[in-house]
Design a protein around this motif. Sequence first.
Motif, PDB file in Angstrom:
ATOM      1  N   LYS A 366       0.827  -1.191   0.000  1.00  0.00           N
ATOM      2  CA  LYS A 366       0.000   0.000   0.000  1.00  0.00           C
ATOM      3  C   LYS A 366       0.867   1.249   0.000  1.00  0.00           C
ATOM      4  O   LYS A 366       1.956   1.285   0.543  1.00  0.00           O
ATOM      5  N   ARG A 367       0.320   2.328  -0.596  1.00  0.00           N
ATOM      6  CA  ARG A 367       1.038   3.599  -0.628  1.00  0.00           C
ATOM      7  C   ARG A 367       1.348   4.047   0.795  1.00  0.00           C
ATOM      8  O   ARG A 367       0.498   4.041   1.677  1.00  0.00           O
ATOM      9  N   GLY A 368       2.572   4.412   1.029  1.00  0.00           N
ATOM     10  CA  GLY A 368       2.969   4.872   2.356  1.00  0.00           C
ATOM     11  C   GLY A 368       3.526   3.781   3.234  1.00  0.00           C
ATOM     12  O   GLY A 368       4.097   4.069   4.284  1.00  0.00           O
ATOM     13  N   GLU A 369       3.361   2.507   2.848  1.00  0.00           N
ATOM     14  CA  GLU A 369       3.928   1.414   3.638  1.00  0.00           C
ATOM     15  C   GLU A 369       5.434   1.365   3.443  1.00  0.00           C
ATOM     16  O   GLU A 369       5.964   1.717   2.395  1.00  0.00           O
ATOM     17  N   ALA A 370       6.124   0.885   4.449  1.00  0.00           N
ATOM     18  CA  ALA A 370       7.547   0.598   4.282  1.00  0.00           C
ATOM     19  C   ALA A 370       7.701  -0.515   3.248  1.00  0.00           C
ATOM     20  O   ALA A 370       6.809  -1.363   3.109  1.00  0.00           O
ATOM     21  N   PRO A 371       8.798  -0.541   2.517  1.00  0.00           N
ATOM     22  CA  PRO A 371       8.961  -1.572   1.484  1.00  0.00           C
ATOM     23  C   PRO A 371       8.812  -2.986   2.029  1.00  0.00           C
ATOM     24  O   PRO A 371       8.253  -3.846   1.366  1.00  0.00           O
ATOM     25  N   PHE A 372       9.314  -3.227   3.256  1.00  0.00           N
ATOM     26  CA  PHE A 372       9.233  -4.564   3.813  1.00  0.00           C
ATOM     27  C   PHE A 372       8.927  -4.483   5.306  1.00  0.00           C
ATOM     28  O   PHE A 372       9.283  -3.519   5.974  1.00  0.00           O
ATOM     29  N   SER A 373       8.247  -5.498   5.790  1.00  0.00           N
ATOM     30  CA  SER A 373       8.027  -5.647   7.221  1.00  0.00           C
ATOM     31  C   SER A 373       8.339  -7.094   7.586  1.00  0.00           C
ATOM     32  O   SER A 373       8.577  -7.922   6.717  1.00  0.00           O
ATOM     33  N   SER A 374       8.330  -7.385   8.863  1.00  0.00           N
ATOM     34  CA  SER A 374       8.657  -8.736   9.315  1.00  0.00           C
ATOM     35  C   SER A 374       7.535  -9.292  10.177  1.00  0.00           C
ATOM     36  O   SER A 374       6.871  -8.558  10.917  1.00  0.00           O
ATOM     37  N   VAL A 375       7.338 -10.606  10.063  1.00  0.00           N
ATOM     38  CA  VAL A 375       6.383 -11.337  10.885  1.00  0.00           C
ATOM     39  C   VAL A 375       7.147 -12.488  11.531  1.00  0.00           C
ATOM     40  O   VAL A 375       7.920 -13.179  10.865  1.00  0.00           O
ATOM     41  N   ILE A 376       6.959 -12.669  12.820  1.00  0.00           N
ATOM     42  CA  ILE A 376       7.624 -13.753  13.543  1.00  0.00           C
ATOM     43  C   ILE A 376       6.645 -14.913  13.711  1.00  0.00           C
ATOM     44  O   ILE A 376       5.544 -14.747  14.236  1.00  0.00           O
ATOM     45  N   GLU A 377       7.041 -16.073  13.235  1.00  0.00           N
ATOM     46  CA  GLU A 377       6.265 -17.292  13.418  1.00  0.00           C
ATOM     47  C   GLU A 377       6.990 -18.158  14.444  1.00  0.00           C
ATOM     48  O   GLU A 377       8.140 -18.580  14.217  1.00  0.00           O
ATOM     49  N   GLU A 378       6.343 -18.393  15.584  1.00  0.00           N
ATOM     50  CA  GLU A 378       6.938 -19.240  16.606  1.00  0.00           C
ATOM     51  C   GLU A 378       6.488 -20.689  16.390  1.00  0.00           C
ATOM     52  O   GLU A 378       5.289 -20.982  16.376  1.00  0.00           O
ATOM     53  N   VAL A 379       7.454 -21.549  16.213  1.00  0.00           N
ATOM     54  CA  VAL A 379       7.180 -22.947  15.902  1.00  0.00           C
ATOM     55  C   VAL A 379       7.637 -23.811  17.069  1.00  0.00           C
ATOM     56  O   VAL A 379       8.784 -23.720  17.518  1.00  0.00           O
ATOM     57  N   ARG A 380       6.740 -24.628  17.565  1.00  0.00           N
ATOM     58  CA  ARG A 380       7.091 -25.600  18.597  1.00  0.00           C
ATOM     59  C   ARG A 380       7.261 -26.973  17.953  1.00  0.00           C
ATOM     60  O   ARG A 380       6.465 -27.361  17.099  1.00  0.00           O
TER      61      ARG A 380
END
Length: 839
Positions: A366-380
């Motif tokens: 979307k316009r105005g968003e940073a080029p990249f973001s991060s999501v953390i997936e916690e795996v057990r």
Amino acid sequence: MINLSRLGRATGLTIGAAAGLAGVSALVALRRPLPRTTGTLPVPGLRSRVQVLRDRWGIPHIYADCNEDLFAALGYIHAQERLWQMEVNRRTGHGQLAELFGPIALSSDRFVRTLGFGRLAHRDVELIDDDTRATLEAYVHGVNAFVEFSRSPLPLEFTLLRRTPRPWEAADVLVWARVMALSLNTNWTTALLNARIVAAVGEERARELMPCYPETHPITVPAGIHYNQNIGEGALRAAAEAAPFLNQAISGHGSNGWVVSGERSISEKPLLANDTHLGLTIPGVWFEVHLVGGDYRVAGFTFPGVPGVVIGHNERIAWGTTNSLTSDQDIYIERFRADDPLRYEWCGAWEEAELVREEITVKGQKRGEAPFSSVIEEVRVTRHGPIISAITGPDESPLRYSSPVAQTADPQGNGIDAPPIVEELALRWNAFDTARIVQSVLQINHARDWDEFRAALADWNSPAQNFVYVDVDGHYGHALGGYIPIRPKGDGRLPVPGWTGEYEWQGYIPAAALPAAYDPPEGLVVTANNRIAGGAYVYGGTLHGDWLNGYRAARIRQLLDYTFRHNAESFARIQTDVLSLPGIELARLLADLPLTDPLKIQARDLLVAWDGDLTTECVGGTIYATLRYHLERRTYAELGDLLQAQTGLGVFGVIPSRDYLGRAFPNIVARIAAAEGPKRRDPWLGAGRTWNSVLQESLALTIAELRASLGNDPTTWNYSRVHSLTLRHTLGSAPALAPIFNRGPWPTGGDVDTVCMGYLPRDTATGPVYIAPSQRQICDTGDWDNSLSILPAGQSGHPGSLHYNDMAASWRNGSYHPMLWSRARVEEHTVARLSLMPV
């Protein structure tokens, strides 16, 4: 195959395409990245010159002096022709699609990060043998040499997305095997569906409904849990051993493979045929090559991004594969402490699960968003495998598993202080063990006889496959390759308790003891995803599977028996046969169905008069295909929403009931034929229902649907109007790019049960998919130059190339090109010569 074609729709590619092509004609943009195929190119690291002769079908014949140069050249050529596909494949395996496509791909990345394919691939790199490591290093060096030193523009897809590929490494090669294994083995989705059916209708009724492999269909090698009503969206409360259940097929993927002995061939030498059924895309999954160098002399089909010929022949043997559909996965119900999400119960004690934090990079849109973001997936990860509860399906799916909470006794004997228990699902799968697939493939490429071939299969773990085999000494056979678990209890068809220790795998069936047939007296072997071995097999109590219904195997055997002696031409006719055995059966059963409506009578009569060939122009086939769809669902109407329920996320989503119904169809036909009385009563259907009423309801739905879509005149309801093939590219769902990247639509025949498969499922979780032969080969041990092959599209991944889809018409028409082998034949058809030179 995993369906990636819809990802392009949400990547902003309409704007990107305009920007990427601005100021440049479309033709120039398409032609600019085409690989150089003539002259001389420098490739750092080569020891000596490598010759690449491309024939008129775009197939490279690579001649090198040593193994390292041979595979470096293969990596270079793969990258020349399929670099974008290779990029998408490795990102799929590492869970990095969202970095390219944005949030639409996040669920796919979460799924594969939970399973840990990237982690496992990096582990496998440390465990491979020296020879395989040398091959991987040479191959990766060739890929990187093209990217870094070729001076060729990157493929158009990289330009449109404004991305460049990072350097390749060995783990990028190894990760793809598990993606393929996942697409060909999803027993865990079957287990969820079976458990939900038990919860919905009860164990006894679920057992009555469950499909079973027909006793009259071929075998390749002769010879209680209690669930509550909210399984999948609520809880699994308690577990006990359940009665046997039979699994359904996975996503329509299958294959055909057969061989005949020299006594059954015109040349008096064994013949082999193989066609592997996968979701068709453009470019296709396979890339055909001929490798000559060092101690390799082999031709056939490779995966772009992976060294070695997976299906093909060398100078001594030929081989092909079909999916075995064996049960190689188990879902374990784990009991975690509600106050400590890492502590789970095991045999009266608390163990600690491993916690892995996976960081997923997501491209902003979307316009105005940073080029990249991060999501953390916690795996057990427990002793059984990763916890998959969160990825069992979309939130709204009836098969989605949400963690229940229950009070149980403390395994350490604390009595009234016992903590609440949170139940989760863990996946045990043979693919999580050390993978030696590449090693196995390279050993097969070297194998010179049956013993060496079987020894090579000992390293093949997942996906388990049926292999057909022939050699120049006149031998032929079949062998199962794969790690098949030995279970003391359970069979993979339902979730089992993970805390008791009763359901732990006791290793795998020894490779030498897996089902095999060497020079069987029948003079032939047929494998088409049908049942592998009968009850006499020594490990018959352990060999469970999701076998398909056997119609294709039965038809292949019919056609082999119609002609005693065969050659490549007769094998080609078998590979392109579109006769529907179940279509003929169902048409006969409708002949005396009481009807009064003139349109229904006309449609019924057209179906009854149909000869069973699912050609593009047939009308009876259109009526059959639509009627079958509605008949399966009216028969199993009591399953309600489960008929559309999805398991898995993103591009890994499937609708398991679709293939459950497909496997059930022979039982439906048999019950209709056996039903008594003028109304065809059958208590199995339930109170107030007869087979005539179900057939009449299904026919009414069929007529209504076809009238709405095709008009009021049944004689115009040609199969081509409901059955066509479009080859879709990963970016082809973006309307601005579809004309550039996609090809088709083309009218096609066949369906899921014809030898020439043309499966166009109506219900999918991931968008349009067409499952059909992703390659065909016919190998003649009497003269390798008489062998034949074909792809559904072409060799190149560049839409501006002549070889992007130049095989498509031949593939649809049942034609082939020669699998050139001798240097003389290669020279005869060579149209481009390239020398790769050391620098």
